[in-house]
Design a protein around this motif. Structure first.
Motif, PDB file in Angstrom:
ATOM      1  N   HIS A 131     -23.646  36.773   1.102  1.00  0.00           N
ATOM      2  CA  HIS A 131     -23.695  37.765   0.035  1.00  0.00           C
ATOM      3  C   HIS A 131     -22.683  37.445  -1.065  1.00  0.00           C
ATOM      4  O   HIS A 131     -21.786  36.629  -0.871  1.00  0.00           O
ATOM      5  N   ASN A 160     -32.293  38.468   2.103  1.00  0.00           N
ATOM      6  CA  ASN A 160     -33.692  38.080   1.890  1.00  0.00           C
ATOM      7  C   ASN A 160     -33.862  36.801   1.072  1.00  0.00           C
ATOM      8  O   ASN A 160     -34.950  36.526   0.565  1.00  0.00           O
ATOM      9  N   LYS A 194     -34.748  44.049  15.342  1.00  0.00           N
ATOM     10  CA  LYS A 194     -33.282  44.090  15.259  1.00  0.00           C
ATOM     11  C   LYS A 194     -32.738  45.340  14.566  1.00  0.00           C
ATOM     12  O   LYS A 194     -31.548  45.624  14.652  1.00  0.00           O
ATOM     13  N   LEU A 250     -26.988  56.470  14.317  1.00  0.00           N
ATOM     14  CA  LEU A 250     -26.188  55.707  15.282  1.00  0.00           C
ATOM     15  C   LEU A 250     -26.381  56.286  16.672  1.00  0.00           C
ATOM     16  O   LEU A 250     -26.154  55.612  17.664  1.00  0.00           O
ATOM     17  N   ASP A 305     -27.321  40.925  -2.331  1.00  0.00           N
ATOM     18  CA  ASP A 305     -27.483  40.995  -0.892  1.00  0.00           C
ATOM     19  C   ASP A 305     -28.270  39.744  -0.517  1.00  0.00           C
ATOM     20  O   ASP A 305     -29.445  39.608  -0.879  1.00  0.00           O
ATOM     21  N   THR A 318     -24.706  42.557   7.332  1.00  0.00           N
ATOM     22  CA  THR A 318     -23.479  42.363   6.541  1.00  0.00           C
ATOM     23  C   THR A 318     -22.228  42.206   7.402  1.00  0.00           C
ATOM     24  O   THR A 318     -21.140  41.993   6.860  1.00  0.00           O
ATOM     25  N   VAL A 333     -31.794  49.719  17.949  1.00  0.00           N
ATOM     26  CA  VAL A 333     -31.016  49.327  19.126  1.00  0.00           C
ATOM     27  C   VAL A 333     -30.851  50.543  20.044  1.00  0.00           C
ATOM     28  O   VAL A 333     -30.427  51.616  19.593  1.00  0.00           O
ATOM     29  N   PRO A 367     -25.179  45.729  -4.361  1.00  0.00           N
ATOM     30  CA  PRO A 367     -26.480  45.551  -3.702  1.00  0.00           C
ATOM     31  C   PRO A 367     -26.390  45.437  -2.183  1.00  0.00           C
ATOM     32  O   PRO A 367     -27.348  45.762  -1.486  1.00  0.00           O
ATOM     33  N   THR A 368     -25.218  45.012  -1.650  1.00  0.00           N
ATOM     34  CA  THR A 368     -25.110  44.888  -0.186  1.00  0.00           C
ATOM     35  C   THR A 368     -25.012  46.262   0.495  1.00  0.00           C
ATOM     36  O   THR A 368     -25.148  46.355   1.705  1.00  0.00           O
ATOM     37  N   ASP A 380     -31.926  43.943  -4.870  1.00  0.00           N
ATOM     38  CA  ASP A 380     -30.871  43.263  -4.116  1.00  0.00           C
ATOM     39  C   ASP A 380     -30.119  42.223  -4.956  1.00  0.00           C
ATOM     40  O   ASP A 380     -29.266  41.510  -4.423  1.00  0.00           O
ATOM     41  N   ILE A 424     -20.514  48.274  20.921  1.00  0.00           N
ATOM     42  CA  ILE A 424     -21.873  48.731  20.604  1.00  0.00           C
ATOM     43  C   ILE A 424     -22.321  48.149  19.265  1.00  0.00           C
ATOM     44  O   ILE A 424     -21.632  48.307  18.260  1.00  0.00           O
ATOM     45  N   PRO A 425     -23.481  47.480  19.233  1.00  0.00           N
ATOM     46  CA  PRO A 425     -23.965  46.956  17.954  1.00  0.00           C
ATOM     47  C   PRO A 425     -24.381  48.108  17.025  1.00  0.00           C
ATOM     48  O   PRO A 425     -24.671  49.207  17.490  1.00  0.00           O
ATOM     49  N   ASP A 426     -24.378  47.864  15.739  1.00  0.00           N
ATOM     50  CA  ASP A 426     -24.770  48.875  14.763  1.00  0.00           C
ATOM     51  C   ASP A 426     -25.846  48.270  13.862  1.00  0.00           C
ATOM     52  O   ASP A 426     -25.549  47.431  13.014  1.00  0.00           O
ATOM     53  N   PRO A 427     -27.112  48.684  14.052  1.00  0.00           N
ATOM     54  CA  PRO A 427     -28.191  48.068  13.263  1.00  0.00           C
ATOM     55  C   PRO A 427     -28.041  48.274  11.760  1.00  0.00           C
ATOM     56  O   PRO A 427     -28.564  47.462  10.992  1.00  0.00           O
ATOM     57  N   THR A 428     -27.329  49.324  11.332  1.00  0.00           N
ATOM     58  CA  THR A 428     -27.175  49.543   9.881  1.00  0.00           C
ATOM     59  C   THR A 428     -26.212  48.528   9.261  1.00  0.00           C
ATOM     60  O   THR A 428     -26.152  48.395   8.051  1.00  0.00           O
ATOM     61  N   ARG A 439     -26.081  45.241  10.602  1.00  0.00           N
ATOM     62  CA  ARG A 439     -26.436  43.959  11.207  1.00  0.00           C
ATOM     63  C   ARG A 439     -26.565  42.831  10.186  1.00  0.00           C
ATOM     64  O   ARG A 439     -26.423  41.652  10.557  1.00  0.00           O
ATOM     65  N   ASP A 450     -31.487  51.339  11.677  1.00  0.00           N
ATOM     66  CA  ASP A 450     -31.442  51.225  10.231  1.00  0.00           C
ATOM     67  C   ASP A 450     -32.782  51.762   9.746  1.00  0.00           C
ATOM     68  O   ASP A 450     -33.825  51.157   9.995  1.00  0.00           O
ATOM     69  N   ARG A 485     -26.728  49.004  -0.942  1.00  0.00           N
ATOM     70  CA  ARG A 485     -27.721  49.849  -1.616  1.00  0.00           C
ATOM     71  C   ARG A 485     -28.592  50.660  -0.661  1.00  0.00           C
ATOM     72  O   ARG A 485     -29.134  51.697  -1.035  1.00  0.00           O
TER      73      ARG A 485
END
Lengths: 246, 246
Positions: free
Chosen positions: A56, A14, B85, B58, A11, A127, B88, B122-123, A86, A119-123, A125, B11, B125
């Motif tokens: 990634h 970071n 971020k 969500l 990932d 990837t 939301v 890992p992306t 990660d 609609i944005p999806d923070p989970t 964001r 998230d 996880r």
């Protein structure tokens, strides 16, 4: 001395990309440190693809040399116990001493993931690239078809280093929709700096109606970075796999 | 004074759940702080679902009262500029002063996401529970069918607070496979503490062949937490939406 090949997933959120640099922690640096600790030696990996910050990977490839007696296939397990969560080594194996991840003929598969929703999806964001406008996928597919084959991709290369030869071959460029996601999958024999992300940025201009599909042919022929669309952001990009021919 | 309803996506990876607590930062705390700053008043939200640490949403719902003159539908926009971020506000609207997110009749939809693969990713996880063993989905579906309807779910509740009434209704419990992912979607009129995660932990035992599908009927009848499977980890869980009947 033996040479070991690692298939590495990470990932990239970071990390400041693959390649060691002064301004932040990188994948290469973490692998070197953990391998050196594990094997009690100063280990330096050589990576196949120096992915950018935020990009990634599911199957980047690295090699290193060591006289360790740990069985090659056990290295992944031992290393994963040391690595942060990660970064995961999904496979470890021995290769001939003259095998080099960048000099071997290879086919690389990249995917660029777009969340195409109001609609944005923070989970998602970190990837998925969030695109709230409607995409005309048929036109994007038409434009993508112009890029398949052997071409000079100079228009799709951000200048950073001297590249003598900007001819590459794209074997496939598929655009798939599934629910609220659009995936652009590019398979080729090599990619110039930022090439996938500039292709995606250009295809998104087509999808939004700013460029006609035909314009992509002209962009290719221009051999000029200024002709193409903006570079799409890194976090939607995944290096999926590298297949070696030899 | 007016009452505002917020639909909130987040998230959960970096939060100690929804509810304010001394040991770490929570979604509720961040919303209170940013709303108070934005509206120049001491704002306290009331949430519909106090999700656990690591659980995502969500469409969680919160209300607060304010005499702000900002148009209700503009609040989301103003708030999102202040929020980190990973949180939301996807919708903001005015509701009657007597509207309460927990006392209204509602239907909640949860999804539990499993990465069922030999190889970890890992992306994913922080949003998928990694299960490397083979799952017998047909048996899981058979077991899931036993749980649909109105039942006493005492076996599927981790004791934390006094709950007088452990009867709930599950309207649907669907198990879907797509690529290397399995999604368990549960729709019901209310859920006990950890109920979804204990149901998932129990269905995974069935999927692995440790429990027969029939055993789930016995677990339900036992009305004893010890009878059911382990609580599945929080990071696979998403509160997808809350629909209010009234």
């Amino acid at each position: 001395m033996k040479r070991f090949k690692l298939t590495v997933a990470y990932d990239g959120a970071n990390y400041c990309g693959w390649q060691i640099q002064p301004n932040g922690i990188t994948i290469e640096e973490v692998l070197n440190k953990k391998l050196s600790g594990l094997l009690g030696d100063d280990i330096r990996v050589i990576g196949a693809s120096r992915t950018d910050s935020g990009v990634h990977a599911l199957g980047n490839v690295a090699v290193f040399d060591s006289d360790t007696t740990i069985p090659p296939e056990r290295l992944a397990y031992a290393l994963n116990r040391q690595l942060p969560k990660d970064i995961v080594v999904v496979k470890s194996e021995e290769v001939p001493m003259n095998w080099h991840p960048r000099y071997c003929n290879s086919v690389k598969t990249y995917e660029y993931h777009i969340l195409n929703s109001k609609i944005p999806d923070p989970t998602r964001r970190l990837t998925r690239y969030f695109v709230s406008y409607k995409l005309e996928l048929d036109k994007m597919k038409e434009a993508a078809a112009c890029l398949v084959g052997e071409h000079d991709f100079a228009s799709f290369c951000n200048v950073r280093t001297n590249v003598e030869d900007t001819v590459r071959t794209i074997y496939r460029l598929d655009i798939e929709e599934s629910g609220d996601e659009v995936t652009i999958r590019i398979i080729g024999n090599g990619f110039l700096y930022n090439m996938v992300r500039i292709i995606v940025g250009t295809l998104l201009r087509v999808g939004r109606g700013f460029y006609t599909p035909d314009r992509v042919k002209n962009i290719l022929e221009a051999r000029d970075r200024q002709a193409a669309g903006v570079t799409a952001p890194p976090h939607g990009l995944v290096l999926v796999r590298i297949d070696y021919k030899s």
